[in-house]
Write an enzyme that holds these catalytic residues in place. Sequence first.
Site, PDB file in Angstrom:
ATOM      1  N   ARG A  97       0.761  -1.347   0.225  1.00 34.11           N
ATOM      2  CA  ARG A  97      -0.075  -0.288  -0.021  1.00 34.11           C
ATOM      3  C   ARG A  97       0.957   1.077   0.005  1.00 34.11           C
ATOM      4  O   ARG A  97       0.535   2.391   0.476  1.00 34.11           O
ATOM      5  CB  ARG A  97      -1.094  -0.061   1.090  1.00 34.11           C
ATOM      6  CG  ARG A  97      -1.865  -0.899   1.327  1.00 34.11           C
ATOM      7  CD  ARG A  97      -2.848  -1.113   0.086  1.00 34.11           C
ATOM      8  NE  ARG A  97      -3.530  -2.418   0.201  1.00 34.11           N
ATOM      9  CZ  ARG A  97      -3.380  -3.473  -0.379  1.00 34.11           C
ATOM     10  NH1 ARG A  97      -2.346  -3.702  -1.241  1.00 34.11           N
ATOM     11  NH2 ARG A  97      -4.100  -4.742  -0.300  1.00 34.11           N
ATOM     12  N   SER A 130     -10.937  -1.550   3.816  1.00 36.86           N
ATOM     13  CA  SER A 130     -10.400  -1.855   4.950  1.00 36.86           C
ATOM     14  C   SER A 130      -9.973  -0.549   5.607  1.00 36.86           C
ATOM     15  O   SER A 130      -9.153   0.339   5.045  1.00 36.86           O
ATOM     16  CB  SER A 130      -9.195  -2.634   4.433  1.00 36.86           C
ATOM     17  OG  SER A 130      -9.519  -3.904   4.010  1.00 36.86           O
ATOM     18  N   GLU A 135      -5.329   2.744   6.998  1.00 28.79           N
ATOM     19  CA  GLU A 135      -5.158   2.861   5.546  1.00 28.79           C
ATOM     20  C   GLU A 135      -5.818   3.796   4.903  1.00 28.79           C
ATOM     21  O   GLU A 135      -5.442   4.668   3.879  1.00 28.79           O
ATOM     22  CB  GLU A 135      -5.562   1.580   4.884  1.00 28.79           C
ATOM     23  CG  GLU A 135      -5.437   1.311   3.462  1.00 28.79           C
ATOM     24  CD  GLU A 135      -5.508  -0.048   2.857  1.00 28.79           C
ATOM     25  OE1 GLU A 135      -5.308  -1.149   3.591  1.00 28.79           O
ATOM     26  OE2 GLU A 135      -6.131  -0.137   1.715  1.00 28.79           O
TER      27      GLU A 135
HETATM   28  C1  LIG Z   1     -15.751  -1.440  -0.928  1.00 28.35           C
HETATM   29  C2  LIG Z   1     -14.294  -0.915  -0.890  1.00 28.35           C
HETATM   30  C3  LIG Z   1     -13.504  -1.990  -1.250  1.00 28.35           C
HETATM   31  C4  LIG Z   1     -12.007  -1.792  -1.240  1.00 28.35           C
HETATM   32  N1  LIG Z   1     -11.256  -2.875  -1.742  1.00 28.35           N
HETATM   33  C5  LIG Z   1     -10.001  -2.643  -1.740  1.00 28.35           C
HETATM   34  C6  LIG Z   1      -8.998  -3.658  -2.133  1.00 28.35           C
HETATM   35  O1  LIG Z   1      -9.265  -4.746  -2.233  1.00 28.35           O
HETATM   36  N2  LIG Z   1      -7.599  -3.265  -2.219  1.00 28.35           N
HETATM   37  C7  LIG Z   1      -7.209  -2.098  -2.088  1.00 28.35           C
HETATM   38  O2  LIG Z   1      -5.725  -1.928  -2.162  1.00 28.35           O
HETATM   39  N3  LIG Z   1      -7.936  -1.095  -1.666  1.00 28.35           N
HETATM   40  C8  LIG Z   1      -9.266  -1.209  -1.795  1.00 28.35           C
HETATM   41  N4  LIG Z   1     -10.292  -0.390  -1.431  1.00 28.35           N
HETATM   42  C9  LIG Z   1      -9.680   1.214  -1.142  1.00 28.35           C
HETATM   43  C10 LIG Z   1      -9.538   1.833  -2.613  1.00 28.35           C
HETATM   44  O3  LIG Z   1     -10.412   1.505  -3.355  1.00 28.35           O
HETATM   45  C11 LIG Z   1      -8.217   1.933  -2.954  1.00 28.35           C
HETATM   46  O4  LIG Z   1      -7.275   2.480  -2.047  1.00 28.35           O
HETATM   47  C12 LIG Z   1      -8.156   2.901  -4.298  1.00 28.35           C
HETATM   48  O5  LIG Z   1      -6.848   2.485  -5.002  1.00 28.35           O
HETATM   49  C13 LIG Z   1      -8.347   4.558  -3.959  1.00 28.35           C
HETATM   50  O6  LIG Z   1      -8.628   4.994  -5.187  1.00 28.35           O
HETATM   51  P1  LIG Z   1      -9.382   6.226  -5.567  1.00 28.35           P
HETATM   52  O7  LIG Z   1      -9.163   6.663  -6.753  1.00 28.35           O
HETATM   53  O8  LIG Z   1     -10.591   6.238  -4.774  1.00 28.35           O
HETATM   54  O9  LIG Z   1      -8.433   7.155  -4.527  1.00 28.35           O
HETATM   55  P2  LIG Z   1      -8.871   8.334  -3.481  1.00 28.35           P
HETATM   56  O10 LIG Z   1      -9.739   7.708  -2.321  1.00 28.35           O
HETATM   57  O11 LIG Z   1      -9.737   9.579  -4.435  1.00 28.35           O
HETATM   58  O12 LIG Z   1      -7.649   8.859  -3.112  1.00 28.35           O
HETATM   59  C14 LIG Z   1      -6.551   8.140  -2.477  1.00 28.35           C
HETATM   60  C15 LIG Z   1      -5.244   8.902  -2.479  1.00 28.35           C
HETATM   61  O13 LIG Z   1      -4.565   8.735  -3.703  1.00 28.35           O
HETATM   62  C16 LIG Z   1      -4.531   9.988  -4.253  1.00 28.35           C
HETATM   63  N5  LIG Z   1      -4.505  10.202  -5.683  1.00 28.35           N
HETATM   64  C17 LIG Z   1      -5.725   9.984  -6.443  1.00 28.35           C
HETATM   65  N6  LIG Z   1      -5.383  10.509  -7.739  1.00 28.35           N
HETATM   66  C18 LIG Z   1      -4.271  10.507  -7.849  1.00 28.35           C
HETATM   67  C19 LIG Z   1      -3.512  10.867  -8.840  1.00 28.35           C
HETATM   68  N7  LIG Z   1      -3.734  10.789 -10.133  1.00 28.35           N
HETATM   69  N8  LIG Z   1      -1.937  11.023  -8.643  1.00 28.35           N
HETATM   70  C20 LIG Z   1      -1.590  10.949  -7.404  1.00 28.35           C
HETATM   71  N9  LIG Z   1      -2.057  10.636  -6.310  1.00 28.35           N
HETATM   72  C21 LIG Z   1      -3.488  10.603  -6.509  1.00 28.35           C
HETATM   73  C22 LIG Z   1      -5.305  10.855  -3.523  1.00 28.35           C
HETATM   74  O14 LIG Z   1      -4.603  12.100  -3.218  1.00 28.35           O
HETATM   75  C23 LIG Z   1      -5.242  10.257  -2.166  1.00 28.35           C
HETATM   76  O15 LIG Z   1      -3.905  10.434  -1.507  1.00 28.35           O
HETATM   77  C24 LIG Z   1     -11.622  -0.493  -1.386  1.00 28.35           C
HETATM   78  C25 LIG Z   1     -12.699   0.547  -0.867  1.00 28.35           C
HETATM   79  C26 LIG Z   1     -13.828   0.364  -1.005  1.00 28.35           C
HETATM   80  C27 LIG Z   1     -14.787   1.425  -0.684  1.00 28.35           C
END
Ligand SMILES: Cc1cc2nc3c(=O)[nH]c(=O)nc-3n(C[C@H](O)[C@H](O)[C@H](O)COP(=O)(O)OP(=O)(O)OC[C@H]3O[C@@H](n4cnc5c(N)ncnc54)[C@H](O)[C@@H]3O)c2cc1C
Length: 303
Positions: free
Chosen positions: A171, A221, A291
Amino acid sequence: MNKYESLKQAASAYRADEPMKNHTSFQVGGPADIFLEPENEEEFARLVGICLDENIPFYVLGNGSNLLVRDGGYRGAVICTKKLHGIDIDGNTLTVHAGDSLKDTAAAAQAAGLTGLEFASGIPGSAGGGIRMNAGAYDGEMKDVVESVRVLDENGQIVEIPAEDLNFSYRHSLLQERPIWMLSARVALAPGDPESIQAKMDDLNGRRADKQPLEYPSAGSTFRRPQGYFAGKLVQDSGFQGVRVGGAQVSEKHAGFVINAGDATATDILTLIGNIQAQVKKQFGVDMRTEVIVIGEDPAQKS
Ligand SMILES: Cc1cc2nc3c(=O)[nH]c(=O)nc-3n(C[C@H](O)[C@H](O)[C@H](O)COP(=O)(O)OP(=O)(O)OC[C@H]3O[C@@H](n4cnc5c(N)ncnc54)[C@H](O)[C@@H]3O)c2cc1C
């Protein structure tokens, strides 16, 4: 002059005092002073450049699925990447953009008969958020498939960084060490049978639906996996499964998830998280780090 005047003039559109609960999977969070959704990379770079030049606090938002915004909201600009999308396929390589969803990316790979991204099809994030977090599930992580990432760096330059320099670990990636923003990435996959790829995605997503409280808003998580332990088991063993604070609750289905069981505030969620951290530390001597990323301020601090 209003602090955000240059942004307003440079943006194709903006929204003031935009509730962040509309942009996060937890469905909580107060207003961002200004919310921007650039139409293309040039606009994205221009807006980031203005924030850097004028010392305006800003936050780059993907799909908001790993984010908790406090109830007082965010004093600054939120720049959302949702409109920066487009998946190109060349041989066994996909080029994805910051706002492409991991689900769409995995689906495009499947349709093209490319294997390696099945693990990502149920992760509700964007490619940008997924790479920054080195998102992973079951048998894969982004680090297994990312070949290189094109970023906008802290000097406003666009540079390509190869995977070996991205410092991927659990992560974690270079994008957490430096203020750089993913614009696009090359994802290297292998030829596979579309039906088997689809079957694997269906299997993983079925397992996800069986084990995870997908029927409630959450950010996945809540805690990172502490070395040598499982976060959910520690929460369970400390007696927190099902425990509620206001509208926040530790899921009955999966103790690793704090959910919004109905009208939760960020304060409810953070109080519950804090209670769990204190009890796990007391009972097992383990530090539970979140996380989920927390930004913004409490309502009382709003000026
Ligand atoms: C139901 C559910 C299940 C999930 N299952 C998993 C799983 O199995 N495995 C897992 O790893 N995660 C899981 N997650 C967590 C999440 O989906 C991941 O961490 C995902 O990668 C976050 O992406 P996001 O676009 O939503 O990021 P955001 O929540 O919008 O942002 C997360 C971080 O990334 C940064 N960011 C966003 N875009 C960029 C960019 N273009 N450049 C630089 N930084 C950026 C943001 O500034 C922030 O710091 C889950 C979440 C939910 C709600």
